[in-house]
Design an enzyme around this catalytic site. Structure first.
Site, mmCIF file in Angstrom:
data_model
loop_
_atom_site.group_PDB
_atom_site.id
_atom_site.type_symbol
_atom_site.label_atom_id
_atom_site.label_comp_id
_atom_site.label_asym_id
_atom_site.label_seq_id
_atom_site.Cartn_x
_atom_site.Cartn_y
_atom_site.Cartn_z
ATOM 1 N N ALA A 57 16.670 -29.878 -25.121
ATOM 2 C CA ALA A 57 16.385 -30.593 -26.316
ATOM 3 C C ALA A 57 16.617 -31.943 -26.656
ATOM 4 O O ALA A 57 16.383 -32.600 -27.692
ATOM 5 C CB ALA A 57 17.756 -30.068 -26.664
ATOM 6 N N ARG A 114 14.063 -33.898 -25.979
ATOM 7 C CA ARG A 114 12.780 -34.612 -26.549
ATOM 8 C C ARG A 114 12.025 -33.314 -26.854
ATOM 9 O O ARG A 114 12.239 -31.954 -26.894
ATOM 10 C CB ARG A 114 12.445 -35.775 -25.651
ATOM 11 C CG ARG A 114 12.726 -36.292 -25.077
ATOM 12 C CD ARG A 114 11.458 -36.698 -23.817
ATOM 13 N NE ARG A 114 12.714 -36.316 -22.354
ATOM 14 C CZ ARG A 114 10.760 -35.963 -21.472
ATOM 15 N NH1 ARG A 114 9.853 -36.178 -22.621
ATOM 16 N NH2 ARG A 114 11.169 -35.622 -20.548
ATOM 17 N N ASP A 124 20.696 -29.363 -14.626
ATOM 18 C CA ASP A 124 19.299 -28.734 -13.835
ATOM 19 C C ASP A 124 18.963 -27.049 -14.212
ATOM 20 O O ASP A 124 20.023 -26.019 -13.480
ATOM 21 C CB ASP A 124 18.977 -28.807 -13.007
ATOM 22 C CG ASP A 124 17.468 -28.722 -12.295
ATOM 23 O OD1 ASP A 124 16.721 -27.199 -13.025
ATOM 24 O OD2 ASP A 124 16.972 -29.015 -10.974
ATOM 25 N N SER A 126 3.847 -20.283 -23.776
ATOM 26 C CA SER A 126 2.491 -20.434 -23.851
ATOM 27 C C SER A 126 1.547 -19.912 -23.952
ATOM 28 O O SER A 126 1.745 -19.013 -23.500
ATOM 29 C CB SER A 126 2.609 -21.858 -22.554
ATOM 30 O OG SER A 126 1.071 -22.768 -23.517
ATOM 31 N N TYR A 167 2.090 -23.221 -13.943
ATOM 32 C CA TYR A 167 2.148 -23.079 -15.139
ATOM 33 C C TYR A 167 2.532 -21.445 -15.820
ATOM 34 O O TYR A 167 2.853 -21.263 -16.459
ATOM 35 C CB TYR A 167 1.887 -24.794 -16.114
ATOM 36 C CG TYR A 167 2.590 -24.693 -18.032
ATOM 37 C CD1 TYR A 167 3.645 -25.093 -17.464
ATOM 38 C CD2 TYR A 167 1.717 -24.017 -18.818
ATOM 39 C CE1 TYR A 167 3.607 -25.430 -18.714
ATOM 40 C CE2 TYR A 167 2.205 -24.061 -19.863
ATOM 41 C CZ TYR A 167 3.299 -24.745 -19.825
ATOM 42 O OH TYR A 167 3.965 -25.118 -21.312
ATOM 43 N N ALA A 172 1.095 -19.339 -15.165
ATOM 44 C CA ALA A 172 1.719 -17.800 -14.367
ATOM 45 C C ALA A 172 3.120 -17.512 -14.490
ATOM 46 O O ALA A 172 3.986 -16.735 -14.720
ATOM 47 C CB ALA A 172 2.108 -18.175 -12.681
ATOM 48 N N LYS A 206 4.634 -18.809 -17.674
ATOM 49 C CA LYS A 206 4.963 -18.625 -19.278
ATOM 50 C C LYS A 206 4.821 -17.085 -19.250
ATOM 51 O O LYS A 206 4.934 -16.445 -19.874
ATOM 52 C CB LYS A 206 3.944 -19.047 -19.644
ATOM 53 C CG LYS A 206 4.107 -21.012 -19.582
ATOM 54 C CD LYS A 206 5.654 -21.005 -20.543
ATOM 55 C CE LYS A 206 6.261 -22.545 -20.867
ATOM 56 N NZ LYS A 206 7.266 -22.690 -21.000
HETATM 57 P P1 NAP Z 1 8.328 -32.310 -23.622
HETATM 58 O O1 NAP Z 1 8.587 -33.508 -24.254
HETATM 59 O O2 NAP Z 1 8.512 -33.160 -21.694
HETATM 60 O O3 NAP Z 1 10.216 -32.029 -22.867
HETATM 61 C C1 NAP Z 1 10.604 -31.014 -21.962
HETATM 62 C C2 NAP Z 1 12.307 -30.824 -21.459
HETATM 63 O O4 NAP Z 1 12.511 -30.390 -20.901
HETATM 64 C C3 NAP Z 1 13.408 -32.234 -21.435
HETATM 65 O O5 NAP Z 1 14.122 -32.121 -23.128
HETATM 66 C C4 NAP Z 1 13.669 -32.649 -20.452
HETATM 67 O O6 NAP Z 1 14.558 -33.497 -20.777
HETATM 68 C C5 NAP Z 1 13.597 -30.546 -20.408
HETATM 69 N N1 NAP Z 1 14.041 -30.250 -19.101
HETATM 70 C C6 NAP Z 1 12.754 -30.605 -18.106
HETATM 71 N N2 NAP Z 1 13.104 -29.775 -16.805
HETATM 72 C C7 NAP Z 1 14.360 -29.201 -17.138
HETATM 73 C C8 NAP Z 1 15.023 -29.002 -16.610
HETATM 74 N N3 NAP Z 1 14.956 -28.381 -14.799
HETATM 75 N N4 NAP Z 1 16.361 -28.656 -16.865
HETATM 76 C C9 NAP Z 1 16.986 -28.916 -17.843
HETATM 77 N N5 NAP Z 1 16.262 -29.120 -18.814
HETATM 78 C C10 NAP Z 1 14.690 -29.650 -18.064
HETATM 79 O O7 NAP Z 1 7.677 -30.983 -23.801
HETATM 80 P P2 NAP Z 1 7.613 -30.406 -24.604
HETATM 81 O O8 NAP Z 1 6.572 -30.272 -24.765
HETATM 82 O O9 NAP Z 1 8.381 -30.413 -25.518
HETATM 83 O O10 NAP Z 1 7.669 -29.261 -24.120
HETATM 84 C C11 NAP Z 1 8.663 -27.623 -24.214
HETATM 85 C C12 NAP Z 1 8.601 -26.831 -23.979
HETATM 86 O O11 NAP Z 1 7.400 -25.953 -24.761
HETATM 87 C C13 NAP Z 1 8.188 -25.931 -22.552
HETATM 88 O O12 NAP Z 1 8.910 -25.281 -22.291
HETATM 89 C C14 NAP Z 1 6.253 -26.356 -22.559
HETATM 90 O O13 NAP Z 1 6.586 -25.356 -21.805
HETATM 91 C C15 NAP Z 1 6.514 -25.086 -23.696
HETATM 92 N N6 NAP Z 1 5.061 -24.952 -24.553
HETATM 93 C C16 NAP Z 1 4.739 -26.840 -24.522
HETATM 94 C C17 NAP Z 1 3.698 -27.145 -25.109
HETATM 95 C C18 NAP Z 1 2.706 -28.445 -25.712
HETATM 96 O O14 NAP Z 1 1.582 -28.835 -26.032
HETATM 97 N N7 NAP Z 1 4.080 -29.675 -25.436
HETATM 98 C C19 NAP Z 1 2.710 -26.082 -25.769
HETATM 99 C C20 NAP Z 1 2.955 -24.478 -25.315
HETATM 100 C C21 NAP Z 1 4.349 -24.967 -24.753
HETATM 101 P P3 NAP Z 1 14.166 -34.274 -19.795
HETATM 102 O O15 NAP Z 1 14.634 -35.680 -20.912
HETATM 103 O O16 NAP Z 1 15.522 -35.100 -19.567
HETATM 104 O O17 NAP Z 1 13.676 -35.342 -19.368
#
Ligand code: NAP
Length: 245
Positions: free
Chosen positions: A13, A15, A63, A142, A155, A157, A159
Site C-alpha cells: 500500500a 505506492r 515481507d 492480472s 508472473y 503463473a 497470477k
Molecule cells: P508497484 O507500484 O511496484 O508497488 C508494489 C507494492 O508492493 C509496493 O507497495 C511494495 O512495497 C509492495 N511489495 C513488493 N514486494 C513486497 C513484499 N515482498 N512484501 C510486502 N510488500 C511488497 O506495483 P503496482 O503496479 O501498484 O501493482 C500492485 C499490484 O497490482 C501487484 O500485485 C501487480 O502485480 C498488480 N498489477 C499491476 C499492473 C500494472 O500495470 N501496474 C497490472 C496488473 C496487475 P515497497 O514500496 O516498500 O517496495
C-alpha cells in the site's frame, strides 16, 4: 461512508495501486493498515494521506512472502486497529524474462511474493473472519494470469495461481459469510509499468481498446465495490479492469 467502522488491511500500500486502494477504502470510512516491503518514506506518506481523510492508519513493514512476518504483521494490525474486516492482497512484483533464460531465483521469488504472500495473509486473517462469520478478501491478479504474456512465465503463473486460490477459497468459506474475489487489471500507470521498456509498453497499449493505461484509482474503485455492501452476494469472481482487452 459505507465502510465506516471497518478495518482494511492492504498489502503493497506504499505506492501505486495499493496506495490508491488504501485511499479509496479510507474515503469510504475504513481504518487502514498499510503493509509495505522496504519503502518506509512512501508508506508513511500514504499513511498520512489516509489519516487526512479522518480515519486511522498504520504503516507496517513486512515481507508478505515470509510466513512468520505475515503472521506477525496481521497480529500487530489486530492489536492496533482491531481485527480486519477486509483483506486486500495487492503486493506484487515482476522479474520479467524469457522462460528459456529465466533463473530459478526469479521464478521462485515472483511466485513466493505474488501467490504465497497472498495465501500467508489470508491464512492469518481467516480464523477471525470465520469466527465473526463475515469478511471480504480481494486478490489483485492480472490479465497476464488470465491470458498469458510473453516474458512473464513466472508472473503469469503466480497470477493464475491467485485465480485458483480465489475460486477454491470462495467455495470453502462462502457458508461462513466470507466473500473472496479477484480484480484483474490490464496496464496501470504505476512504477511497475514505468519500469517496462517504453517501446514494449507502447506496443502493449495498442492492444487496449480504450487506448490508454488505467489510473490506479480506476482499479481502486473496483476493489471498493467488492469490499462494500453492494457486493455481498458476489464471490469467486474475477473482475477484469482492463480497458476492454
Ligand atoms: P508497484 O507500484 O511496484 O508497488 C508494489 C507494492 O508492493 C509496493 O507497495 C511494495 O512495497 C509492495 N511489495 C513488493 N514486494 C513486497 C513484499 N515482498 N512484501 C510486502 N510488500 C511488497 O506495483 P503496482 O503496479 O501498484 O501493482 C500492485 C499490484 O497490482 C501487484 O500485485 C501487480 O502485480 C498488480 N498489477 C499491476 C499492473 C500494472 O500495470 N501496474 C497490472 C496488473 C496487475 P515497497 O514500496 O516498500 O517496495
Amino acid at each position: 461512508m459505507e465502510l465506516k467502522g471497518k478495518v482494511a488491511l492492504v498489502t503493497g500500500a506504499s505506492r501505486g495501486i495499493g496506495r490508491a486502494i488504501a485511499l479509496r477504502l479510507a474515503q469510504a470510512g475504513a481504518d487502514i493498515a498499510l503493509i509495505y516491503a522496504s519503502n518506509g518514506q512512501a508508506a508513511q506518506e500514504a499513511a498520512g494521506q489516509v489519516e487526512a481523510l479522518g480515519v486511522r492508519a498504520l504503516a507496517l513493514r513486512a515481507d508478505v512472502s515470509d510466513f512468520a512476518q505475515a503472521q506477525a504483521a496481521y497480529a500487530q494490525v489486530k492489536e492496533a486497529l482491531g481485527a480486519p474486516d477486509i483483506l486486500v492482497n495487492n503486493a506484487g512484483i515482476t522479474r520479467d524474462g524469457l522462460a528459456m533464460r529465466m533463473s530459478q531465483a526469479d521464478f521462485d521469488r515472483v511466485v513466493q511474493v505474488n501467490l504465497n504472500g497472498a495465501f500467508y495473509l489470508t491464512r492469518a486473517a481467516l480464523p477471525d473472519f470465520v469466527r465473526r462469520r463475515s469478511g471480504r478478501i480481494i486478490n489483485i491478479t492480472s490479465v497476464s494470469g488470465l491470458d498469458g504474456n510473453p516474458g512473464q512465465a513466472n508472473y503469469a503463473a503466480s497470477k493464475a495461481g491467485l485465480v485458483g486460490l480465489t475460486k477454491a477459497l470462495a467455495r470453502e468459506v462462502a457458508p461462513r459469510g466470507i466473500t473472496v474475489n479477484a480484480v484483474a487489471p490490464g496496464f496501470v500507470d504505476t512504477d511497475m509499468t514505468a519500469a517496462m521498456n517504453p517501446d514494449t509498453l507502447a506496443q502493449a497499449l495498442k492492444l487496449v481498446p480504450m487506448g490508454r493505461a488505467a489510473q490506479p484509482q480506476e482499479i481502486a474503485g473496483a476493489v471498493a465495490f467488492l469490499a462494500g455492501p453492494d457486493a455481498g452476494y458476489i464471490t469467486g469472481q474475477v473482475l477484469r479492469v482492463d480497458g476492454g482487452m
